[in-house]
Design a protein around this motif. Structure first.
Motif: not given
Length: 163
Positions: A151-152, A158, A154-156
């Protein structure tokens, strides 16, 4: 990515002693079941209560350390000092490198339930059951850790820093 906490990527994190931890901790818990005393069961109840008592809006480092103390106590009750030392090193490496706020809050309740199941198996003297439960517990924890890392990532990924 380079995380502030030392875990560089999801693939690298998969090898943080997981296989050895599952095998060794399973062995140690099985050994503990052979001779666990009432005093040790009492200590375990206290550690479980301490772990459950750490609450908040996010998973905290204090809660991770309570979890580590509980697992290390289980290992120490086995009397197998080499296994206990190895487990301490795995926890030091994992918990010092991992940011706990990445863990989903539902993991708190799951971990508490799994700890209780291990306790019940140990109190019944069922080493095989305790071993099976602790291995599943470790596998579930690993799954949540990897999900948090993914999740981290993917967040970074993005973020668009420059046009």
């Amino acid at each position: 990515f380079q995380a502030e906490d030392g875990i560089r990527d999801v693939e690298r994190s998969r090898g943080l002693g997981d296989v050895y931890k599952r095998q060794i901790e399973g062995f140690l818990v099985r050994k503990t079941a052979e001779s666990i005393s009432e005093d040790q069961l009492e200590q375990l109840r206290g550690l479980m209560a301490e772990h459950e008592g750490v609450r908040g809006p996010a998973y905290t480092r204090e809660r991770l350390w309570c979890d580590a103390r509980l697992h290390i106590a289980l290992a120490s009750f086995s009397g197998h000092r080499v296994g206990e030392r190895f487990l301490r090193q795995v926890f030091d490496r994992l918990y010092l490198m991992y940011r706990p706020e990445r863990l989903a809050m539902e993991r708190m309740r799951e971990a508490e339930k799994e700890h209780k199941e291990v306790y019940d198996a140990l109190a019944a003297g069922d080493g095989e059951q305790a071993c099976e439960i602790i291995r599943k517990h470790i596998q579930n924890g690993r799954k949540h850790i990897l999900e948090g890392l993914e999740k981290e990532v993917r967040r970074r990924d993005s973020f668009i820093l420059w046009n």
